[in-house]
Each structure stands twice: as structure tokens, then as C-alpha cells.
Write a protein that holds these residues in place. Structure first.
Motif, PDB file in Angstrom:
ATOM      1  N   ASP A 183     -10.643  -3.421   4.087  1.00 11.22           N
ATOM      2  CA  ASP A 183     -10.579  -4.842   3.716  1.00 11.22           C
ATOM      3  C   ASP A 183     -11.902  -5.576   3.978  1.00 11.22           C
ATOM      4  O   ASP A 183     -12.089  -6.697   3.509  1.00 11.22           O
ATOM      5  N   GLN A 184     -12.810  -4.948   4.700  1.00 15.16           N
ATOM      6  CA  GLN A 184     -14.103  -5.585   4.972  1.00 15.16           C
ATOM      7  C   GLN A 184     -15.195  -5.121   4.004  1.00 15.16           C
ATOM      8  O   GLN A 184     -16.348  -5.539   4.118  1.00 15.16           O
ATOM      9  N   ALA A 185     -14.822  -4.269   3.043  1.00 17.16           N
ATOM     10  CA  ALA A 185     -15.852  -3.684   2.160  1.00 17.16           C
ATOM     11  C   ALA A 185     -16.613  -4.764   1.385  1.00 17.16           C
ATOM     12  O   ALA A 185     -17.837  -4.694   1.248  1.00 17.16           O
ATOM     13  N   ALA A 186     -15.925  -5.787   0.900  1.00 12.66           N
ATOM     14  CA  ALA A 186     -16.594  -6.827   0.105  1.00 12.66           C
ATOM     15  C   ALA A 186     -17.555  -7.633   0.993  1.00 12.66           C
ATOM     16  O   ALA A 186     -18.659  -7.978   0.565  1.00 12.66           O
ATOM     17  N   HIS A 187     -17.139  -7.905   2.229  1.00 12.55           N
ATOM     18  CA  HIS A 187     -18.029  -8.616   3.154  1.00 12.55           C
ATOM     19  C   HIS A 187     -19.290  -7.799   3.433  1.00 12.55           C
ATOM     20  O   HIS A 187     -20.391  -8.329   3.490  1.00 12.55           O
ATOM     21  N   LEU A 188     -19.096  -6.510   3.601  1.00 18.19           N
ATOM     22  CA  LEU A 188     -20.242  -5.642   3.889  1.00 18.19           C
ATOM     23  C   LEU A 188     -21.191  -5.563   2.704  1.00 18.19           C
ATOM     24  O   LEU A 188     -22.410  -5.551   2.876  1.00 18.19           O
ATOM     25  N   GLU A 189     -20.613  -5.525   1.506  1.00 12.55           N
ATOM     26  CA  GLU A 189     -21.456  -5.483   0.313  1.00 12.55           C
ATOM     27  C   GLU A 189     -22.302  -6.751   0.240  1.00 12.55           C
ATOM     28  O   GLU A 189     -23.498  -6.706  -0.052  1.00 12.55           O
ATOM     29  N   LEU A 190     -21.681  -7.877   0.547  1.00 12.28           N
ATOM     30  CA  LEU A 190     -22.423  -9.140   0.537  1.00 12.28           C
ATOM     31  C   LEU A 190     -23.528  -9.135   1.612  1.00 12.28           C
ATOM     32  O   LEU A 190     -24.639  -9.608   1.375  1.00 12.28           O
ATOM     33  N   SER A 191     -23.222  -8.575   2.771  1.00 11.54           N
ATOM     34  CA  SER A 191     -24.241  -8.489   3.827  1.00 11.54           C
ATOM     35  C   SER A 191     -25.443  -7.698   3.343  1.00 11.54           C
ATOM     36  O   SER A 191     -26.586  -8.050   3.632  1.00 11.54           O
ATOM     37  N   ARG A 192     -25.153  -6.625   2.603  1.00 18.60           N
ATOM     38  CA  ARG A 192     -26.271  -5.823   2.075  1.00 18.60           C
ATOM     39  C   ARG A 192     -27.075  -6.606   1.042  1.00 18.60           C
ATOM     40  O   ARG A 192     -28.298  -6.523   0.998  1.00 18.60           O
ATOM     41  N   GLU A 193     -26.374  -7.399   0.230  1.00 17.85           N
ATOM     42  CA  GLU A 193     -27.094  -8.204  -0.775  1.00 17.85           C
ATOM     43  C   GLU A 193     -27.977  -9.246  -0.104  1.00 17.85           C
ATOM     44  O   GLU A 193     -29.112  -9.481  -0.514  1.00 17.85           O
ATOM     45  N   ILE A 194     -27.445  -9.875   0.949  1.00 18.19           N
ATOM     46  CA  ILE A 194     -28.234 -10.886   1.666  1.00 18.19           C
ATOM     47  C   ILE A 194     -29.432 -10.213   2.333  1.00 18.19           C
ATOM     48  O   ILE A 194     -30.540 -10.746   2.338  1.00 18.19           O
ATOM     49  N   CYS A 195     -29.192  -9.023   2.876  1.00 19.52           N
ATOM     50  CA  CYS A 195     -30.254  -8.237   3.507  1.00 19.52           C
ATOM     51  C   CYS A 195     -31.370  -7.953   2.498  1.00 19.52           C
ATOM     52  O   CYS A 195     -32.549  -8.178   2.780  1.00 19.52           O
ATOM     53  N   ARG A 196     -30.986  -7.488   1.316  1.00 23.09           N
ATOM     54  CA  ARG A 196     -31.997  -7.179   0.283  1.00 23.09           C
ATOM     55  C   ARG A 196     -32.757  -8.432  -0.129  1.00 23.09           C
ATOM     56  O   ARG A 196     -33.965  -8.403  -0.303  1.00 23.09           O
TER      57      ARG A 196
END
Ligand code: TYM
Length: 339
Positions: free
Chosen positions: A163-176
Motif C-alpha cells: 500500500d506504500q508503493a505509490a508513496h515510494l514512487e513519488l519519493s523517487r520522483e521528488i528525489c530525481r
């Protein structure tokens, strides 16, 4: 593994203190067990995200501190060693707030509005008839704060449930986006999600969740566990013992697979073949669950009997976590031209 090799392998994850009932077995099997497994080979940051819990429960803060202590006790009771790993409260490391603010400047509004959990929470709030006023700026920024929690420790991985996969994907986008704008400060954090326990089902077959009222808690006594399992959903078309079961969609069979990875397949075959009934499966699952949970329950109770010691552990955890947080913020400020 040597201390230096371990230090370069940082892992962070967090959980919300959502009340005095504490964690359920979805939190335990979906995420916390992986933290425990990872602590031998990495430096583990185990965050208690009290600010996140304010995104929806801002009006009810009476029990927040107690809930944080319970969560700390549960992390440790499940096997986190607070001497090796950092067990700490988000609000005790103020750098989380500074990084959140800076990341909020570079995060497009549309990215946050599209996050599925925001849409779900918004619907839930309007279903309850609470109106738009209870949807706060902080709730929209929830994943941005989560990104700050993660990036602050520049970790290689983040062990969570699906259930946290979408949050993690967003974290990676912000990181990039940050690295693209200001130079390579952050490694891209990987999500670490277990296959079998990515989504632990609740007693009614939906995802186990406190808000659905379908959870088994680490704080539940053996009798409560027995009662809950007795009322769990099984195969709806299996009315008699001899009717064939469908273990893939039966909550009791699914939980059995999680807690009895060696032996579950025989019980599944018998269920399918109609040579075992749901009552037998429930009785066996209750025993297996209680055997697995009893040591955690006992350790949890012991730890909670000395709140002063828990507070010391949390302070020490925050002090050690802050060392990395301060280092990261130096890099961030420098990269952004802030002095
Ligand atoms: P939270 O507090 O809702 O859940 C804590 C962890 O438990 C996992 N989980 C499950 N896994 C499998 N099956 C289930 N039924 C189940 N229910 C919960 C979650 O996936 C999670 O790993 N936003 C986060 C907290 C957070 C965070 C972070 C996590 C804040 N900052 C930084 C990681 C890194 C949350 O609300 O988790």
C-alpha cells in the motif's frame, strides 16, 4: 559484516502511531519483519511518524505520546535492537521539517493531487460527511513529508507493504527532480516489498487495516485472537466440510500461509479436496498465531512497564539519527545555495 560496510547500507522505514491499539499483524508481517531481517546487514532507521498521524487526527492528540511509546515497544518486541538500530520519533529530529519544507517547494501540486491515498482519504472524509474543511494542506503534503523522512537518511532501501508503493514512487520522483535541479545529493531509494506479505488480508478479506476494523493486533490477548479468527471470512461457497474450499481467496488459509510457510500447503490441499472443514482450519490457525504472537506480547508488556526506559531509548535513537540528518541537510543547503 564490518561496521563501515553496514553504515553505507542505510535503510529507513516508518509507521504511524495511530492509537493505543498499536500495530496489527499486517504491519508486522508486511513491513516490520523485513526491518528485523535487514538489521544484520544494514544501518536501520526505524521512525515513528507522529507528524504524519496529525494529517488526519489533528484534533485528537491526547493519546499521541502514549501511542508513540507503544509503537517503540512494539518495534523492539518484534526484534528491533535499539542499540544497533535507531528507534526514534520523527518530531524529535527537526531536520524532517526543514527538508519537508524545501521539498514542498519543488513538488508540483499535480503530483500530490494524483496520489491514490490522497484521493481515498478525501473520499473517506466526505463519506463521513465531514466536509472539505477537514482536508488540510498537511494531508495533501503527506507524501512530501514522507519523501523528506526517507531522503533525509539517503537510504538504499525502504521496506514497506504494497500500500506504500505509490508513496515510494513519488519519493523517487521528488528525489530525481531534486538531483536534476541541484546536483546528485540523494541516491534513489528502492522499495523493499515482500511477495507473500505485500498485502496481508484482514478478517473480512479486505486489506488488513485499522480503519476497516478487520485487524488482529499485537495487543490482542490469546482469547481475542481466537474470537476474531472464529469470525473470519472463509470460502463463501464452502458450507460443509466436504465442499471444496478456495484457499487463494480464504482469509484463514492466507494467514496460515504467512504463519506456517513450511506446512500450509497440506492444509490447502485438504481444504480444496473437502477433507477438512473451516472450523479445523480456524482452530489450527488460532494456535499457530498465538504461538507466534505470545513472545511479542510478553516482551511488549515488559517494555511498556518501564516508560522511562522507553523514553531514554527514543532520545538516544533521535540523537543518533540526527547525526545523519544534519549531514544530509548540510549537503542539501549547499546544493541549493542556502547558507
Ligand atoms: P502505516 O503506518 O499505514 O503502515 C506501516 C507499514 O505497514 C504496512 N502495512 C501492511 N503491509 C501488508 N499488509 C497490510 N494489510 C498492511 N497494512 C499496513 C505499510 O505498508 C507500512 O509499511 N505512510 C506510511 C508511514 C511513513 C513511512 C515514511 C513509511 C511515513 N514516512 C517513510 C516508510 C518510509 C504509513 O502510513 O504506514
Amino acid at each position: 559484516m564490518s561496521e563501515t560496510a553496514k553504515a553505507s547500507k542505510r535503510i529507513l522505514s516508518g509507521m504511524q502511531p495511530t492509537g493505543t491499539s498499536g500495530l496489527h499483524i499486517g504491519n508486522l508481517e508486511g513491513a516490520l519483519r523485513n526491518w528485523v531481517r535487514l538489521q544484520d546487514e544494514s544501518t536501520l532507521y526505524c521512525c515513528i511518524v507522529d507528524w504524519h498521524s496529525l494529517t488526519t487526527r489533528y484534533a485528537d492528540t491526547q493519546q499521541l505520546w502514549e501511542a508513540c511509546l507503544i509503537l517503540a515497544a512494539e518495534y523492539i518486541a518484534a526484534g528491533i535492537d535499539p542499540k544497533r538500530s535507531m528507534v526514534f520519533i520523527q518530531s524529535q529530529v527537526k531536520e524532517h521539517a526543514e527538508l519537508h519544507l524545501l521539498l514542498s517547494m519543488i513538488t508540483p501540486l499535480g503530483w500530490l493531487e494524483r496520489v491514490p491515498t490522497f484521493k481515498e482519504k478525501r473520499e473517506l472524509i466526505s463519506d463521513k460527511g465531514e466536509g472539505d474543511e477537514s482536508i488540510s494542506y498537511g494531508l495533501l503534503g503527506y507524501p512530501c513529508l514522507q519523501s523528506a523522512d526517507i531522503l533525509l537518511y539517503r537510504p538504499l532501501g525502504v521496506p514497506v507493504g504494497k500500500d506504500q508503493a505509490a508513496h515510494l514512487e513519488l519519493s523517487r520522483e521528488i528525489c530525481r527532480r531534486f538531483n536534476h535541479l541541484y546536483g546528485p545529493v540523494f541516491p534513489e531509494p528502492k522499495s523493499i516489498i515482500s511477495e507473500v506479505t505485500a498485502v496481508v488480508p484482514g478478517l473480512d478479506g479486505r486489506k488488513m487495516s485499522k480503519s476497516y476494523g478487520n485487524a488482529i493486533y499485537l495487543s490482542d490477548s490469546a482469547d481475542v485472537v481466537a474470537d476474531k479468527v472464529k469470525n473470519a471470512f472463509t470460502t463463501t461457497t464452502k458450507l460443509r466440510k466436504t465442499d471444496p474450499g478456495v484457499p487463494e481467496t480464504c482469509v484463514v488459509c492466507q494467514l496460515r500461509r504467512v504463519y506456517d510457510p513450511e506446512g500450509y500447503s497440506t492444509s490447502w490441499d485438504e481444504d480444496r479436496a473437502g477433507i477438512r472443514g473451516c472450523m479445523q482450519s480456524k482452530k489450527e490457525l488460532t494456535e499457530i498465531l498465538n504461538t507466534a504472537l505470545e513472545p511479542i506480547r510478553q516482551r511488549r508488556a515488559e517494555l511498556l512497564s518501564d516508560k522511562g526506559e522507553l523514553e531514554n531509548i527514543l532520545k538516544d535513537g533521535a540523537d543518533r539519527a540526527r547525526e545523519t540528518a544534519v549531514e544530509t541537510m548540510d549537503l542539501v543547503r549547499k546544493a541549493m545555495g542556502l547558507r
